[in-house]
Design a protein around this motif. Structure first.
Motif, PDB file in Angstrom:
ATOM      1  N   ASP A 173     113.045 -46.128  75.895  1.00 55.87           N
ATOM      2  CA  ASP A 173     112.360 -47.355  75.474  1.00 55.87           C
ATOM      3  C   ASP A 173     110.873 -47.033  75.321  1.00 55.87           C
ATOM      4  O   ASP A 173     110.146 -46.950  76.311  1.00 55.87           O
ATOM      5  CB  ASP A 173     112.567 -48.471  76.492  1.00 55.87           C
ATOM      6  N   ALA A 174     110.441 -46.832  74.074  1.00 56.24           N
ATOM      7  CA  ALA A 174     109.078 -46.369  73.809  1.00 56.24           C
ATOM      8  C   ALA A 174     108.212 -47.431  73.150  1.00 56.24           C
ATOM      9  O   ALA A 174     107.113 -47.125  72.688  1.00 56.24           O
ATOM     10  CB  ALA A 174     109.116 -45.121  72.934  1.00 56.24           C
ATOM     11  N   LEU A 175     108.664 -48.675  73.112  1.00 61.79           N
ATOM     12  CA  LEU A 175     107.917 -49.710  72.398  1.00 61.79           C
ATOM     13  C   LEU A 175     106.516 -49.910  72.958  1.00 61.79           C
ATOM     14  O   LEU A 175     105.563 -50.145  72.209  1.00 61.79           O
ATOM     15  CB  LEU A 175     108.687 -51.029  72.427  1.00 61.79           C
ATOM     16  N   GLU A 176     106.371 -49.837  74.267  1.00 59.11           N
ATOM     17  CA  GLU A 176     105.040 -50.027  74.862  1.00 59.11           C
ATOM     18  C   GLU A 176     104.085 -48.933  74.403  1.00 59.11           C
ATOM     19  O   GLU A 176     102.928 -49.212  74.064  1.00 59.11           O
ATOM     20  CB  GLU A 176     105.146 -50.036  76.384  1.00 59.11           C
ATOM     21  N   HIS A 177     104.568 -47.702  74.376  1.00 60.09           N
ATOM     22  CA  HIS A 177     103.719 -46.596  73.922  1.00 60.09           C
ATOM     23  C   HIS A 177     103.376 -46.745  72.443  1.00 60.09           C
ATOM     24  O   HIS A 177     102.223 -46.534  72.043  1.00 60.09           O
ATOM     25  CB  HIS A 177     104.424 -45.261  74.162  1.00 60.09           C
ATOM     26  N   ILE A 178     104.371 -47.113  71.632  1.00 61.33           N
ATOM     27  CA  ILE A 178     104.119 -47.270  70.200  1.00 61.33           C
ATOM     28  C   ILE A 178     103.092 -48.368  69.963  1.00 61.33           C
ATOM     29  O   ILE A 178     102.138 -48.196  69.191  1.00 61.33           O
ATOM     30  CB  ILE A 178     105.430 -47.585  69.457  1.00 61.33           C
ATOM     31  N   TRP A 208     106.271 -53.527  58.405  1.00 61.81           N
ATOM     32  CA  TRP A 208     105.350 -53.335  59.519  1.00 61.81           C
ATOM     33  C   TRP A 208     105.926 -53.688  60.891  1.00 61.81           C
ATOM     34  O   TRP A 208     105.211 -53.685  61.882  1.00 61.81           O
ATOM     35  CB  TRP A 208     104.038 -54.114  59.300  1.00 61.81           C
ATOM     36  N   SER A 209     107.205 -53.997  60.965  1.00 61.76           N
ATOM     37  CA  SER A 209     107.805 -54.275  62.269  1.00 61.76           C
ATOM     38  C   SER A 209     108.012 -52.965  63.023  1.00 61.76           C
ATOM     39  O   SER A 209     108.420 -51.961  62.437  1.00 61.76           O
ATOM     40  CB  SER A 209     109.151 -54.979  62.086  1.00 61.76           C
ATOM     41  N   ILE A 210     107.749 -52.974  64.328  1.00 63.70           N
ATOM     42  CA  ILE A 210     107.982 -51.759  65.118  1.00 63.70           C
ATOM     43  C   ILE A 210     109.374 -51.758  65.741  1.00 63.70           C
ATOM     44  O   ILE A 210     109.766 -50.794  66.397  1.00 63.70           O
ATOM     45  CB  ILE A 210     106.914 -51.566  66.214  1.00 63.70           C
ATOM     46  N   THR A 211     110.134 -52.827  65.534  1.00 63.84           N
ATOM     47  CA  THR A 211     111.491 -52.902  66.085  1.00 63.84           C
ATOM     48  C   THR A 211     112.568 -52.908  65.009  1.00 63.84           C
ATOM     49  O   THR A 211     113.722 -52.589  65.294  1.00 63.84           O
ATOM     50  CB  THR A 211     111.658 -54.163  66.951  1.00 63.84           C
ATOM     51  N   ASP A 212     112.209 -53.271  63.771  1.00 60.77           N
ATOM     52  CA  ASP A 212     113.188 -53.385  62.702  1.00 60.77           C
ATOM     53  C   ASP A 212     113.418 -52.024  62.051  1.00 60.77           C
ATOM     54  O   ASP A 212     112.895 -51.715  60.981  1.00 60.77           O
ATOM     55  CB  ASP A 212     112.720 -54.406  61.663  1.00 60.77           C
ATOM     56  N   ILE A 213     114.200 -51.183  62.714  1.00 66.63           N
ATOM     57  CA  ILE A 213     114.510 -49.865  62.190  1.00 66.63           C
ATOM     58  C   ILE A 213     116.021 -49.650  62.253  1.00 66.63           C
ATOM     59  O   ILE A 213     116.731 -50.277  63.050  1.00 66.63           O
ATOM     60  CB  ILE A 213     113.782 -48.740  62.948  1.00 66.63           C
ATOM     61  N   THR A 214     116.511 -48.759  61.419  1.00 67.91           N
ATOM     62  CA  THR A 214     117.947 -48.479  61.376  1.00 67.91           C
ATOM     63  C   THR A 214     118.273 -47.019  61.696  1.00 67.91           C
ATOM     64  O   THR A 214     119.450 -46.681  61.848  1.00 67.91           O
ATOM     65  CB  THR A 214     118.518 -48.824  59.988  1.00 67.91           C
ATOM     66  N   THR A 215     117.271 -46.163  61.773  1.00 64.35           N
ATOM     67  CA  THR A 215     117.495 -44.768  62.134  1.00 64.35           C
ATOM     68  C   THR A 215     118.112 -44.698  63.524  1.00 64.35           C
ATOM     69  O   THR A 215     117.634 -45.355  64.456  1.00 64.35           O
ATOM     70  CB  THR A 215     116.184 -43.977  62.098  1.00 64.35           C
ATOM     71  N   ASP A 246      99.555 -56.200  56.955  1.00 62.43           N
ATOM     72  CA  ASP A 246      98.636 -56.751  55.964  1.00 62.43           C
ATOM     73  C   ASP A 246      97.938 -57.983  56.536  1.00 62.43           C
ATOM     74  O   ASP A 246      98.210 -58.426  57.654  1.00 62.43           O
ATOM     75  CB  ASP A 246      99.352 -57.059  54.657  1.00 62.43           C
ATOM     76  N   THR A 247      97.029 -58.565  55.763  1.00 57.57           N
ATOM     77  CA  THR A 247      96.217 -59.676  56.260  1.00 57.57           C
ATOM     78  C   THR A 247      97.077 -60.878  56.636  1.00 57.57           C
ATOM     79  O   THR A 247      96.853 -61.514  57.675  1.00 57.57           O
ATOM     80  CB  THR A 247      95.177 -60.083  55.202  1.00 57.57           C
ATOM     81  N   ASP A 248      98.071 -61.212  55.812  1.00 56.28           N
ATOM     82  CA  ASP A 248      98.921 -62.370  56.108  1.00 56.28           C
ATOM     83  C   ASP A 248      99.676 -62.188  57.421  1.00 56.28           C
ATOM     84  O   ASP A 248      99.789 -63.115  58.232  1.00 56.28           O
ATOM     85  CB  ASP A 248      99.917 -62.603  54.965  1.00 56.28           C
ATOM     86  N   THR A 249     100.211 -60.983  57.629  1.00 62.61           N
ATOM     87  CA  THR A 249     100.947 -60.709  58.866  1.00 62.61           C
ATOM     88  C   THR A 249     100.022 -60.813  60.073  1.00 62.61           C
ATOM     89  O   THR A 249     100.387 -61.374  61.114  1.00 62.61           O
ATOM     90  CB  THR A 249     101.584 -59.307  58.805  1.00 62.61           C
TER      91      THR A 249
END
Length: 372
Positions: free
Chosen positions: A218-223, A133-140, A355-358
């Motif tokens: 840099d699209a993190l704000e939009h995402i 569920w991280s929006i920054t942890d990607i490898t593509t 998820d709920t814990d996150t």
């Protein structure tokens, strides 16, 4: 603070409910799941387009209705009651919203009218194996050559990815997360049905041609902003599903006869039904809070409020779903009876975006929702 629906929202609610009550009963939905190759109805998709639902939040100049999150919430709640299978979240709430938020005027004019008209299906390809569920942890990664890009990587559990004409894909550019538009015909897909019956796919990108969405890498704000709206929309959908589970259960208690009388006369079961109603009302209130929080310009406060709302809604939906299954007995577990389908959908919603814990970690990181 206005909590009641406006006259326009009431009219929208009546129109959507009327369509779904006439055309989307439990047996029709089951037939779509079991017999239709798509697993959803193209005819209903056209009906949504004619009602203006597919362009609900887009600007009018791009074929939309120019409405806001309040109208989106009432539509999602109605969709939750009917357990709609069509890729509305993937195409409108995620893909279309990202184009509307990050795209250039030319890109919006190219893509959004087709979405609003029901001709173009979108999907947001972001999640990767192990990203949790991280929006920054990607490898593509995206490789630039002149004005064009190619993407390499793999996305998993792409909602609506099985049928999307275009995908909005996140990828790294010089350490920043950017968004790209990719034609569906240029990717390798492994389609499947998810636990709730909605379609998804794993998507392989191998030097796949792509266009940068917008002008910034840099699209993190939009995402983040789109995911906040999508989370609030899922909260509304879960409330609609809980409402239907509650009243299906109450009706069952009134009609199921044991020992010569309806089981609704037994006080222990009345208490269980009352607890379900309390959980539903708690969720309904928190869904309203999530919708109202979207107006907050403070990103941290907005995200905390939306996250807190979804925590309660996930807990409430688990309570309502489990009690609905138990009070129905064995019939509640069958594919032919709708209660189990509602439980599956709310369980998937509870694992969507976080998820709920996150969420609890996010909300509690700075002292919780209500500061001491």
């Amino acid at each position: 603070m206005e909590l009641d629906l406006t006259d326009e929202q009431k009219m929208l609610t009546d129109a959507v409910n009327s369509l779904l009550e006439k055309r989307y009963d439990a047996n029709t939905r089951l037939d779509l799941l079991e017999k239709d190759d798509l697993g959803w109805s193209r005819d209903m998709w056209k009906q949504y387009a004619e009602l203006g639902l597919l362009g609900l939040t887009f600007d009018e100049q791009y074929g939309g209705a120019g409405m806001g999150v309040g109208e989106l919430s009432v539509v999602m709640e109605a969709f939750g009651r009917a357990l709609v299978l069509e890729p509305f979240v993937a195409t409108v709430v995620l893909g279309g919203a990202l184009v509307a938020a990050a795209g250039t005027p030319e890109q919006k004019q190219e893509i959004l009218p087709g979405v609003a008209g029901g001709d173009t299906l979108l999907a947001f390809a972001h999640t990767e194996a192990g990203s949790r569920w991280s929006i920054t942890d990607i490898t593509t990664t995206a490789t630039q050559s002149g004005d064009s890009y190619t993407l390499s990587g793999e996305k998993v559990a792409v909602l609506g990815g099985d049928v999307a004409d275009r995908l909005i894909v996140s990828a790294l550019v010089d350490g920043s997360v950017a968004l790209f538009v990719v034609d569906g015909s240029d990717v390798v897909r492994s389609p499947y049905k998810m636990q709730d019956g909605l379609g998804g796919a794993d998507v392989l990108l191998a030097d796949t041609p792509a266009r940068l969405l917008g002008t910034s890498t840099d699209a993190l704000e939009h995402i983040g902003s789109v995911l906040d709206v999508a989370t609030a929309a899922l909260c509304a959908e879960a409330v609609g599903a809980m409402e239907r589970m509650l009243w299906l259960t109450v009706d069952y208690l009134k009609t199921r006869v044991q020992f010569g009388q309806p089981i609704s006369v037994f006080q222990a079961l009345q208490f269980r039904a009352a607890d379900m109603y309390v959980a539903y009302e708690q969720a309904k209130s928190m869904a309203i809070m999530a919708r109202l929080a979207l107006a907050d310009d403070d990103v941290v406060e907005r995200r905390r409020a939306v996250g807190a709302a979804k925590v309660q809604i996930d807990l409430s939906s688990r309570k309502v779903g489990q009690d609905a299954i138990q009070l129905h007995g064995g019939i509640g577990m069958t594919m032919e009876y709708p209660v189990g389908h509602y439980v599956k959908r709310t369980a998937v919603i509870a694992k969507t975006f976080a998820d709920t814990d996150t969420l609890l970690e996010t909300v509690g990181a700075d002292g919780g929702l209500i500061k001491p």
